[in-house]
Design a protein around this motif. Structure first.
Motif, PDB file in Angstrom:
ATOM      1  N   GLN A   1       2.534  11.851  -8.429  1.00 47.73           N
ATOM      2  CA  GLN A   1       2.680  10.776  -7.455  1.00 47.73           C
ATOM      3  C   GLN A   1       2.525   9.399  -8.100  1.00 47.73           C
ATOM      4  OE1 GLN A   1       1.195  11.938  -3.303  1.00 47.73           O
ATOM      5  NE2 GLN A   1       0.026  13.324  -4.607  1.00 47.73           N
ATOM      6  N   VAL A   2       1.649   9.286  -9.079  1.00 48.68           N
ATOM      7  CA  VAL A   2       1.538   8.024  -9.812  1.00 48.68           C
ATOM      8  C   VAL A   2       2.825   7.757 -10.580  1.00 48.68           C
ATOM      9  CG1 VAL A   2       0.342   6.856 -11.708  1.00 48.68           C
ATOM     10  CG2 VAL A   2      -0.970   8.082  -9.969  1.00 48.68           C
ATOM     11  N   ARG A   3       3.386   8.784 -11.175  1.00 53.63           N
ATOM     12  CA  ARG A   3       4.632   8.631 -11.932  1.00 53.63           C
ATOM     13  C   ARG A   3       5.783   8.213 -11.018  1.00 53.63           C
ATOM     14  NH1 ARG A   3       5.368  13.778 -14.790  1.00 53.63           N
ATOM     15  NH2 ARG A   3       3.814  12.865 -16.219  1.00 53.63           N
ATOM     16  N   ALA A   4       5.793   8.748  -9.793  1.00 50.34           N
ATOM     17  CA  ALA A   4       6.880   8.439  -8.870  1.00 50.34           C
ATOM     18  C   ALA A   4       6.820   7.002  -8.375  1.00 50.34           C
ATOM     19  CB  ALA A   4       6.831   9.405  -7.684  1.00 50.34           C
ATOM     20  N   HIS A   5       5.607   6.442  -8.210  1.00 48.62           N
ATOM     21  CA  HIS A   5       5.467   5.131  -7.574  1.00 48.62           C
ATOM     22  C   HIS A   5       5.117   4.001  -8.541  1.00 48.62           C
ATOM     23  CE1 HIS A   5       5.872   6.774  -3.547  1.00 48.62           C
ATOM     24  NE2 HIS A   5       5.019   7.739  -3.873  1.00 48.62           N
ATOM     25  N   ARG A   6       4.552   4.320  -9.701  1.00 45.21           N
ATOM     26  CA  ARG A   6       4.187   3.312 -10.702  1.00 45.21           C
ATOM     27  C   ARG A   6       3.402   2.149 -10.092  1.00 45.21           C
ATOM     28  NH1 ARG A   6       4.085   5.763 -14.941  1.00 45.21           N
ATOM     29  NH2 ARG A   6       4.433   3.915 -16.225  1.00 45.21           N
ATOM     30  N   PRO A   7       2.284   2.440  -9.428  1.00 48.68           N
ATOM     31  CA  PRO A   7       1.522   1.368  -8.774  1.00 48.68           C
ATOM     32  C   PRO A   7       0.778   0.501  -9.788  1.00 48.68           C
ATOM     33  CG  PRO A   7       0.306   3.410  -8.663  1.00 48.68           C
ATOM     34  CD  PRO A   7       1.634   3.751  -9.285  1.00 48.68           C
ATOM     35  N   ASP A   8       0.448  -0.696  -9.352  1.00 46.96           N
ATOM     36  CA  ASP A   8      -0.320  -1.606 -10.202  1.00 46.96           C
ATOM     37  C   ASP A   8      -1.812  -1.288 -10.167  1.00 46.96           C
ATOM     38  OD1 ASP A   8       1.784  -3.759 -11.021  1.00 46.96           O
ATOM     39  OD2 ASP A   8       2.077  -3.441  -8.873  1.00 46.96           O
ATOM     40  N   VAL A   9      -2.269  -0.681  -9.060  1.00 47.50           N
ATOM     41  CA  VAL A   9      -3.666  -0.281  -8.899  1.00 47.50           C
ATOM     42  C   VAL A   9      -3.697   1.107  -8.275  1.00 47.50           C
ATOM     43  CG1 VAL A   9      -5.908  -0.821  -7.859  1.00 47.50           C
ATOM     44  CG2 VAL A   9      -4.369  -2.687  -8.541  1.00 47.50           C
ATOM     45  N   VAL A  10      -4.514   1.994  -8.832  1.00 48.20           N
ATOM     46  CA  VAL A  10      -4.728   3.315  -8.251  1.00 48.20           C
ATOM     47  C   VAL A  10      -6.184   3.416  -7.820  1.00 48.20           C
ATOM     48  CG1 VAL A  10      -4.750   5.808  -8.635  1.00 48.20           C
ATOM     49  CG2 VAL A  10      -2.958   4.404  -9.666  1.00 48.20           C
TER      50      VAL A  10
ATOM     51  N   TRP B   1       0.839  -1.208   0.000  1.00 52.45           N
ATOM     52  CA  TRP B   1       0.000   0.000   0.000  1.00 52.45           C
ATOM     53  C   TRP B   1       0.869   1.250   0.000  1.00 52.45           C
ATOM     54  CZ3 TRP B   1      -4.556   1.615  -1.259  1.00 52.45           C
ATOM     55  CH2 TRP B   1      -4.993   2.873  -0.840  1.00 52.45           C
ATOM     56  N   ILE B   2       0.541   2.191  -0.892  1.00 52.64           N
ATOM     57  CA  ILE B   2       1.265   3.454  -0.989  1.00 52.64           C
ATOM     58  C   ILE B   2       0.294   4.587  -0.678  1.00 52.64           C
ATOM     59  CG2 ILE B   2       2.563   5.010  -2.497  1.00 52.64           C
ATOM     60  CD1 ILE B   2       3.228   2.502  -4.203  1.00 52.64           C
ATOM     61  N   PRO B   3       0.444   5.267   0.470  1.00 51.62           N
ATOM     62  CA  PRO B   3      -0.435   6.399   0.794  1.00 51.62           C
ATOM     63  C   PRO B   3       0.069   7.681   0.141  1.00 51.62           C
ATOM     64  CG  PRO B   3       1.023   5.939   2.638  1.00 51.62           C
ATOM     65  CD  PRO B   3       1.376   4.953   1.565  1.00 51.62           C
ATOM     66  N   ALA B   4      -0.543   8.066  -0.956  1.00 51.75           N
ATOM     67  CA  ALA B   4      -0.199   9.324  -1.618  1.00 51.75           C
ATOM     68  C   ALA B   4      -0.927  10.472  -0.922  1.00 51.75           C
ATOM     69  CB  ALA B   4      -0.561   9.267  -3.091  1.00 51.75           C
ATOM     70  N   ALA B   5      -0.509  11.706  -1.209  1.00 57.19           N
ATOM     71  CA  ALA B   5      -0.995  12.859  -0.447  1.00 57.19           C
ATOM     72  C   ALA B   5      -1.988  13.697  -1.231  1.00 57.19           C
ATOM     73  CB  ALA B   5       0.191  13.730  -0.032  1.00 57.19           C
ATOM     74  N   ARG B   6      -2.920  14.290  -0.497  1.00 52.72           N
ATOM     75  CA  ARG B   6      -3.796  15.324  -1.022  1.00 52.72           C
ATOM     76  C   ARG B   6      -3.250  16.691  -0.613  1.00 52.72           C
ATOM     77  NH1 ARG B   6      -9.035  14.197  -2.574  1.00 52.72           N
ATOM     78  NH2 ARG B   6      -9.416  11.975  -2.787  1.00 52.72           N
ATOM     79  N   GLY B   7      -3.870  17.752  -1.143  1.00 54.58           N
ATOM     80  CA  GLY B   7      -3.463  19.096  -0.792  1.00 54.58           C
ATOM     81  C   GLY B   7      -3.879  19.456   0.621  1.00 54.58           C
ATOM     82  N   VAL B   8      -3.455  20.630   1.077  1.00 51.89           N
ATOM     83  CA  VAL B   8      -3.754  21.055   2.446  1.00 51.89           C
ATOM     84  C   VAL B   8      -5.255  21.229   2.662  1.00 51.89           C
ATOM     85  CG1 VAL B   8      -1.515  22.123   2.829  1.00 51.89           C
ATOM     86  CG2 VAL B   8      -3.346  23.464   1.763  1.00 51.89           C
ATOM     87  N   ASP B   9      -6.003  21.461   1.595  1.00 53.71           N
ATOM     88  CA  ASP B   9      -7.453  21.607   1.705  1.00 53.71           C
ATOM     89  C   ASP B   9      -8.172  20.316   1.341  1.00 53.71           C
ATOM     90  OD1 ASP B   9      -6.833  21.573  -0.961  1.00 53.71           O
ATOM     91  OD2 ASP B   9      -8.129  23.263  -1.515  1.00 53.71           O
ATOM     92  N   PHE B  10      -7.441  19.214   1.331  1.00 50.10           N
ATOM     93  CA  PHE B  10      -7.941  17.879   0.975  1.00 50.10           C
ATOM     94  C   PHE B  10      -8.238  17.750  -0.515  1.00 50.10           C
ATOM     95  CE2 PHE B  10      -9.759  18.498   5.382  1.00 50.10           C
ATOM     96  CZ  PHE B  10      -8.720  17.842   6.025  1.00 50.10           C
ATOM     97  N   GLY B  11      -7.895  18.738  -1.314  1.00 51.54           N
ATOM     98  CA  GLY B  11      -8.132  18.672  -2.745  1.00 51.54           C
ATOM     99  C   GLY B  11      -7.089  17.822  -3.455  1.00 51.54           C
ATOM    100  N   LEU B  12      -7.352  17.508  -4.713  1.00 49.22           N
ATOM    101  CA  LEU B  12      -6.427  16.719  -5.517  1.00 49.22           C
ATOM    102  C   LEU B  12      -6.451  17.259  -6.937  1.00 49.22           C
ATOM    103  CD1 LEU B  12      -4.512  14.259  -5.632  1.00 49.22           C
ATOM    104  CD2 LEU B  12      -6.501  12.874  -6.296  1.00 49.22           C
ATOM    105  N   THR B  13      -5.330  17.789  -7.384  1.00 49.71           N
ATOM    106  CA  THR B  13      -5.232  18.301  -8.741  1.00 49.71           C
ATOM    107  C   THR B  13      -4.686  17.219  -9.663  1.00 49.71           C
ATOM    108  OG1 THR B  13      -2.960  19.106  -8.515  1.00 49.71           O
ATOM    109  CG2 THR B  13      -4.747  20.606  -7.823  1.00 49.71           C
ATOM    110  N   ALA B  14      -4.923  17.394 -10.945  1.00 43.16           N
ATOM    111  CA  ALA B  14      -4.411  16.442 -11.924  1.00 43.16           C
ATOM    112  C   ALA B  14      -2.893  16.392 -11.886  1.00 43.16           C
ATOM    113  CB  ALA B  14      -4.903  16.818 -13.314  1.00 43.16           C
ATOM    114  N   ALA B  15      -2.246  17.549 -11.752  1.00 43.89           N
ATOM    115  CA  ALA B  15      -0.785  17.585 -11.745  1.00 43.89           C
ATOM    116  C   ALA B  15      -0.214  16.842 -10.547  1.00 43.89           C
ATOM    117  CB  ALA B  15      -0.306  19.039 -11.752  1.00 43.89           C
ATOM    118  N   ASP B  16      -0.797  17.057  -9.359  1.00 41.60           N
ATOM    119  CA  ASP B  16      -0.310  16.377  -8.159  1.00 41.60           C
ATOM    120  C   ASP B  16      -0.538  14.870  -8.246  1.00 41.60           C
ATOM    121  OD1 ASP B  16       0.601  18.694  -7.027  1.00 41.60           O
ATOM    122  OD2 ASP B  16      -1.132  18.985  -5.704  1.00 41.60           O
ATOM    123  N   ALA B  17      -1.700  14.483  -8.746  1.00 37.84           N
ATOM    124  CA  ALA B  17      -2.008  13.060  -8.860  1.00 37.84           C
ATOM    125  C   ALA B  17      -1.049  12.374  -9.826  1.00 37.84           C
ATOM    126  CB  ALA B  17      -3.451  12.871  -9.312  1.00 37.84           C
ATOM    127  N   VAL B  18      -0.820  12.986 -10.969  1.00 38.65           N
ATOM    128  CA  VAL B  18       0.068  12.395 -11.974  1.00 38.65           C
ATOM    129  C   VAL B  18       1.490  12.286 -11.446  1.00 38.65           C
ATOM    130  CG1 VAL B  18       1.184  12.867 -14.197  1.00 38.65           C
ATOM    131  CG2 VAL B  18      -1.293  13.022 -13.988  1.00 38.65           C
TER     132      VAL B  18
END
Length: 358
Positions: free
Chosen positions: A150-159, A131-148
């Motif tokens: 973190q996915v690029r950094a970890h290359r998970p099999d399931v998101v 399990w890889i706990p990726a982060a949301r923003g300080v307001d609990f939001g999630l932008t496309a850039a931040d999501a990409v």
């Protein structure tokens, strides 16, 4: 208290506690995002008749592939979906467990953007998936850039993506789903357990399914349908995904009674979903009232509201409980979550909040 020390339990399970929220006998229970409205009597009668027709044949196994139920679910979802694109199980938890059994497992990883649904890492643990706990923003939001990133950094099999997200309540910008799909090397699971409560204009990931064979959208009948006790979750995906989860599902995992009750509920969807607008009204009332009192409140597309209490949220939870209102401490420092229920339950919650503020 029973100890497990004498059992050869897996090391990664030692010291853990089972998932669950307190089930306490209090006047107002607003901690598990249930639908507060009971099943209407005409629907009770219809489900009872559907169950009665199955009783004589309980000596036989049910349809292990639940084809008729899946056809009904496909018709409900729309978007041109067919029976071979839908799969059903005992709640969306089992659906997601089956997905991890098929696409995760030892040597593979799953990633989710926290805070999010707390069962996802437990399902990963149970299936031997890292399990890889990726982060949301300080307001609990999630932008496309931040999501990409973190996915690029970890290359998970399931998101895992939650839209609306639990416990924050906000639906995802469709651009986030699209961006993650473009970047993720494996499966992308969009958990839409609360989709029926989304504010007008919210786009479901179901609209993105065509042309994306690695996308899975999971839903449940527990929330909007008020069918939590019936335990019925389902997914929509490419037919190959349905074939894959059939490799790991238990034989006859959906009883004949569950299938019959769910089909009867779907046939009376208008009556069951008739409470959604009323619940959304109470949700918006809670958001507006708490903000008017000076609380930070997350935007909600679900049937619950995440709100800041400041300081010790555990103490605030206890104060509300002492006032007869049970809400959820989701482990976010300074924040609590409350389910939107009936007008009377909202009255009780807002009154209890005055006690908290005094």
């Amino acid at each position: 208290m029973t100890t497990l020390d004498h059992l050869p339990l897996r090391d990664d399970l030692r010291g853990l506690t089972p998932y669950g929220a307190p089930q306490l006998d209090v006047p107002v229970r607003l901690n598990t995002n249930e639908n507060s409205y009971p099943v209407p009597e005409p629907v009770v009668d219809a489900i009872g008749k559907a169950l009665a027709t199955e009783l004589r044949d309980l000596n036989r196994y049910p349809d292990r592939d639940a084809v008729a139920l899946r056809a009904d679910l496909a018709e409900y979802l729309g978007h041109g979906l067919t029976v071979d694109q839908v799969w059903a199980a005992n709640g969306s938890n089992e659906i997601q467990q089956q997905l991890l059994q098929a696409f995760g497992g030892p040597g593979r990883t799953a990633l989710g953007f926290t805070p999010a649904y707390s069962m996802h890492p437990l399902l990963a643990l149970g299936t031997g998936t890292g399990w890889i706990p990726a982060a949301r923003g300080v307001d609990f939001g999630l932008t496309a850039a931040d999501a990409v990133a973190q996915v690029r950094a970890h290359r998970p099999d399931v998101v895992f993506l939650c839209s609306p997200n639990n416990p924050t309540g906000t639906a995802l910008d469709p651009a986030v789903v699209a961006a993650v799909l473009d970047e993720a090397p494996g499966m992308v699971v969009v958990d839409e357990a609360y989709a029926e409560f989304a504010r007008p204009g919210t786009v479901s990931a179901l609209a993105v399914l065509p042309g994306h064979p690695r996308l899975v959208v999971t839903r449940t009948m527990s929330k909007a349908f008020g069918f939590a006790g019936g335990r019925l979750g389902y997914l929509a995906a490419d037919p190959a995904v349905v074939q894959a989860v059939q490799l790991v599902r238990l034989p006859y995992h959906l009883s004949a009674l569950t299938q019959a009750a769910a089909r009867a509920a779907l046939a009376h969807r208008d009556a069951l979903l008739g409470t959604v607008a009323a619940i959304m009204e109470q949700r918006d009332r809670i958001v507006a009232e708490l903000r008017a009192r000076g609380h930070r409140v997350a935007d909600s597309d679900a049937n619950f509201v995440l709100f800041e209490v400041g300081g010790d949220q555990a103490a605030a939870w206890r104060t509300l409980l002492d006032a007869g209102v049970l809400v959820r401490d989701v482990g976010l420092p300074g924040w609590l979550r409350v389910t939107a229920g009936t007008p009377a339950e909202t009255d009780a919650f807002l009154s209890a909040m005055e006690t908290l503020q005094s």
